[in-house]
Design a protein around this motif. Structure first.
Motif, PDB file in Angstrom:
ATOM      1  N   SER A   1      -5.843  -2.315  -8.186  1.00  0.00           N
ATOM      2  CA  SER A   1      -4.917  -1.350  -7.739  1.00  0.00           C
ATOM      3  C   SER A   1      -6.758  -0.666  -7.128  1.00  0.00           C
ATOM      4  CB  SER A   1      -4.697  -0.099  -8.688  1.00  0.00           C
ATOM      5  OG  SER A   1      -3.961  -0.470  -9.565  1.00  0.00           O
ATOM      6  N   LEU A   2      -6.364  -1.396  -5.885  1.00  0.00           N
ATOM      7  CA  LEU A   2      -7.941  -0.772  -4.800  1.00  0.00           C
ATOM      8  C   LEU A   2      -7.377   1.287  -4.543  1.00  0.00           C
ATOM      9  CD1 LEU A   2      -8.287  -3.931  -3.231  1.00  0.00           C
ATOM     10  CD2 LEU A   2      -9.490  -2.646  -5.594  1.00  0.00           C
ATOM     11  N   HIS A   3      -8.776   1.451  -4.724  1.00  0.00           N
ATOM     12  CA  HIS A   3      -8.739   2.878  -4.122  1.00  0.00           C
ATOM     13  C   HIS A   3      -9.326   3.361  -3.032  1.00  0.00           C
ATOM     14  CE1 HIS A   3      -5.888   4.587  -7.557  1.00  0.00           C
ATOM     15  NE2 HIS A   3      -6.272   3.436  -8.468  1.00  0.00           N
ATOM     16  N   PRO A   4      -9.430   4.587  -2.348  1.00  0.00           N
ATOM     17  CA  PRO A   4     -10.693   4.818  -1.493  1.00  0.00           C
ATOM     18  C   PRO A   4     -12.047   4.974  -2.155  1.00  0.00           C
ATOM     19  CG  PRO A   4      -8.848   6.162  -1.747  1.00  0.00           C
ATOM     20  CD  PRO A   4      -8.192   5.682  -2.429  1.00  0.00           C
ATOM     21  N   ASP A   5     -12.238   5.581  -3.522  1.00  0.00           N
ATOM     22  CA  ASP A   5     -13.358   5.438  -4.571  1.00  0.00           C
ATOM     23  C   ASP A   5     -13.395   4.872  -5.547  1.00  0.00           C
ATOM     24  OD1 ASP A   5     -10.903   7.285  -5.250  1.00  0.00           O
ATOM     25  OD2 ASP A   5     -12.707   8.588  -6.039  1.00  0.00           O
TER      26      ASP A   5
ATOM     27  N   THR B   1      -7.174  11.165  -3.498  1.00  0.00           N
ATOM     28  CA  THR B   1      -7.325   9.891  -4.215  1.00  0.00           C
ATOM     29  C   THR B   1      -6.620   9.791  -5.329  1.00  0.00           C
ATOM     30  OG1 THR B   1      -8.399   8.759  -6.055  1.00  0.00           O
ATOM     31  CG2 THR B   1      -9.339  10.811  -5.853  1.00  0.00           C
ATOM     32  N   MET B   2      -6.212   9.106  -6.403  1.00  0.00           N
ATOM     33  CA  MET B   2      -5.469   9.675  -7.169  1.00  0.00           C
ATOM     34  C   MET B   2      -6.526  10.123  -8.436  1.00  0.00           C
ATOM     35  SD  MET B   2      -2.888   8.114  -5.831  1.00  0.00           S
ATOM     36  CE  MET B   2      -1.830   7.925  -7.086  1.00  0.00           C
TER      37      MET B   2
ATOM     38  N   ALA C   1       1.016  -1.470   0.283  1.00  0.00           N
ATOM     39  CA  ALA C   1      -0.322  -0.263   0.019  1.00  0.00           C
ATOM     40  C   ALA C   1       0.921   1.375  -0.395  1.00  0.00           C
ATOM     41  CB  ALA C   1      -0.994   0.204   1.170  1.00  0.00           C
ATOM     42  N   MET C   2       0.409   2.346  -0.984  1.00  0.00           N
ATOM     43  CA  MET C   2       0.784   3.656  -0.758  1.00  0.00           C
ATOM     44  C   MET C   2      -0.322   4.695  -0.176  1.00  0.00           C
ATOM     45  SD  MET C   2       3.140   3.776  -3.754  1.00  0.00           S
ATOM     46  CE  MET C   2       4.553   4.664  -3.434  1.00  0.00           C
ATOM     47  N   GLY C   3       0.538   5.868   0.542  1.00  0.00           N
ATOM     48  CA  GLY C   3      -0.475   6.296   1.374  1.00  0.00           C
ATOM     49  C   GLY C   3      -0.786   7.563   0.582  1.00  0.00           C
ATOM     50  N   PHE C   4      -1.013   9.028   0.274  1.00  0.00           N
ATOM     51  CA  PHE C   4      -1.447  10.188   0.117  1.00  0.00           C
ATOM     52  C   PHE C   4      -0.632  10.971   0.166  1.00  0.00           C
ATOM     53  CE2 PHE C   4      -5.448   8.149  -0.466  1.00  0.00           C
ATOM     54  CZ  PHE C   4      -5.315   8.450  -2.321  1.00  0.00           C
ATOM     55  N   CYS C   5      -0.355  12.351   0.315  1.00  0.00           N
ATOM     56  CA  CYS C   5       0.680  12.970   0.358  1.00  0.00           C
ATOM     57  C   CYS C   5       0.072  14.978  -0.340  1.00  0.00           C
ATOM     58  CB  CYS C   5       2.441  13.104   0.092  1.00  0.00           C
ATOM     59  SG  CYS C   5       2.471  13.352  -0.971  1.00  0.00           S
TER      60      CYS C   5
ATOM     61  N   LYS D   1      -8.340  15.277  -6.118  1.00  0.00           N
ATOM     62  CA  LYS D   1      -9.439  15.302  -4.414  1.00  0.00           C
ATOM     63  C   LYS D   1     -10.558  14.829  -5.103  1.00  0.00           C
ATOM     64  CE  LYS D   1      -9.110  20.783  -5.479  1.00  0.00           C
ATOM     65  NZ  LYS D   1      -9.807  22.034  -5.417  1.00  0.00           N
ATOM     66  N   ARG D   2     -10.934  14.412  -4.277  1.00  0.00           N
ATOM     67  CA  ARG D   2     -12.052  13.016  -4.143  1.00  0.00           C
ATOM     68  C   ARG D   2     -13.658  13.678  -5.197  1.00  0.00           C
ATOM     69  NH1 ARG D   2     -15.189  11.555  -0.654  1.00  0.00           N
ATOM     70  NH2 ARG D   2     -13.600  12.886   0.671  1.00  0.00           N
ATOM     71  N   ARG D   3     -14.500  13.317  -5.742  1.00  0.00           N
ATOM     72  CA  ARG D   3     -15.558  13.276  -6.307  1.00  0.00           C
ATOM     73  C   ARG D   3     -16.463  12.635  -5.933  1.00  0.00           C
ATOM     74  NH1 ARG D   3     -11.296  16.124  -9.313  1.00  0.00           N
ATOM     75  NH2 ARG D   3     -11.494  18.403  -9.693  1.00  0.00           N
ATOM     76  N   ARG D   4     -15.970  11.879  -5.862  1.00  0.00           N
ATOM     77  CA  ARG D   4     -16.952  10.327  -5.324  1.00  0.00           C
ATOM     78  C   ARG D   4     -16.642  10.168  -4.095  1.00  0.00           C
ATOM     79  NH1 ARG D   4     -14.159  10.410  -9.755  1.00  0.00           N
ATOM     80  NH2 ARG D   4     -12.195  10.327  -8.598  1.00  0.00           N
ATOM     81  N   ALA D   5     -17.476   9.465  -2.979  1.00  0.00           N
ATOM     82  CA  ALA D   5     -17.666   8.932  -1.982  1.00  0.00           C
ATOM     83  C   ALA D   5     -17.027   8.178  -1.827  1.00  0.00           C
ATOM     84  CB  ALA D   5     -19.603   9.040  -1.676  1.00  0.00           C
TER      85      ALA D   5
END
Length: 361
Positions: free
Chosen positions: A266-270, A231-232, A222-226, A237-241
């Motif tokens: 690849s599993l993303h938050p959204d 989201t990638m 896994a890799m975190g955000f900075c 910016k995350r435009r989805r729930a």
């Protein structure tokens, strides 16, 4: 100072005979990703997959079970299907002489055969099929282990993403002039990200991968955000729930896993991103890249996904271009194995899996 691990000799990427043996050991002796259960919602729905010139029909039978068969008529060997996906109306019929089969593969009709002909002796040749959380897998080896043994700890690890709930949105196909293993290796390291992926490098720490110990059937971490990214995407910016099953930890990272031989998950938050590899030659691989989102998001009037699609399409093309340059360099007579850095341990683990399977055969 201990000796560094080295890359594989050039023949692993250039030798057509070794390539054919790899197809046998990786693609014909293990479970390979073939599609999604949502592609086959009703009895008679089917899709085709081609694996090293073997054409496979994957379908839903009358009892809603997944089935898979070689795309070969038992009469004179003709391929039955030519379309990549479609629907069989009650039966499967060969277009040459009209032999027809039930959705479970049983031979129903064989015109012009004598009275003593025994139809039960000529079903379609069946292939093992299984599913995991919405993913369909095939296994062309008769005595292979069950799918859950190959997946190991992954079903429990990825359960929060509830992948079976996600739905297809977009597919892009790429024709990459490189050996399939170079694509697996490129996917599993980000040391190249500062030079090649400026947009990606703004969203994640390229040295921040949390890799788990490698096993013989998959590698990843896994890799975190900075920099405030969520989201990638083009701007982070995350435009989805958030996907509904995720906790605080899963919402702050992306999981990147190569599940041998052909699924880059690849599993993303959204959303979920799939790359699937379909080797065509020792130096050529077709890659299907697919984006999946939660159905609640897809139904929204203001649903928007171009930020993620354009981001990964740009990143993909950057990757494919440099991997093709790697293929060309390895083909040179000047190439010799080079040293891996300590941060390229997953690549060495993948190399070792390749060598072990070669020695078994």
């Amino acid at each position: 100072m201990p000796r560094a691990f080295e890359t594989l000799p050039g023949r692993y990427y250039t030798d057509p005979d070794l390539f054919r043996r790899e197809l046998e050991t990786f693609f014909f002796n293990g479970w390979i990703w073939a599609g999604r259960t949502e592609m086959l919602p009703e009895p008679g729905d089917y899709l085709l997959r081609e694996i090293a010139r073997e054409s496979i029909i994957v379908l839903r039978d009358d009892r809603h079970r997944l089935r898979a068969f070689y795309n070969v008529c038992r009469h004179r060997g003709t391929r039955i299907c030519t379309e990549n996906e479609g629907h069989f109306a009650r039966r499967i019929q060969c277009p040459y002489h009209g032999w027809s089969y039930a959705l479970d593969g049983a031979l129903l009709g064989a015109p012009h055969m004598p009275p003593e002909f025994v139809r039960q002796n000529y079903p379609l040749h069946e292939i093992r099929v299984d599913s995991w959380d919405g993913h369909v897998f095939l296994n062309l080896a008769a005595g292979a282990a069950a799918l859950h043994e190959q997946l190991g700890a992954l079903p429990e690890k990825f359960a929060p993403w509830r992948m079976h709930e996600l739905r297809f949105h977009k597919r892009i196909s790429y024709d990459v002039h490189a050996n399939w293993k170079l694509l697996v290796s490129n996917y599993n390291e980000c040391l190249h990200c500062p030079l090649l992926h400026p947009a990606l490098n703004r969203l994640t720490d390229y040295l921040g991968a949390d890799n788990e110990p490698a096993c013989d059937s998959y590698i990843g971490g896994a890799m975190g955000f900075c920099n405030g990214a969520e989201t990638m995407s083009l701007d982070g910016k995350r435009r989805r729930a958030y996907l509904p099953g995720l906790g605080e930890i899963e919402r702050k990272q992306v999981c990147y896993y190569a599940i041998y031989p052909n699924l880059l998950l690849s599993l993303h938050p959204d959303y979920m991103l799939l790359h699937t590899l379909w080797p065509k030659a020792v130096d050529r691989t077709e890659i299907l890249c697919e984006w999946y989102f939660h159905p609640d998001e897809l139904e929204r009037a203001d649903f928007y996904a171009d930020d993620a699609i354009e981001f990964w399409d740009r990143t993909n093309r950057e990757d494919w271009q440099i991997v093709e340059q790697s293929q060309l360099g390895i083909q040179s007579r000047a190439y010799t194995p080079g040293p891996y850095s300590p941060r390229e341990e997953l690549l060495h683990a993948f190399d070792q899996a390749v060598v072990r399977r070669e020695r078994k055969n």
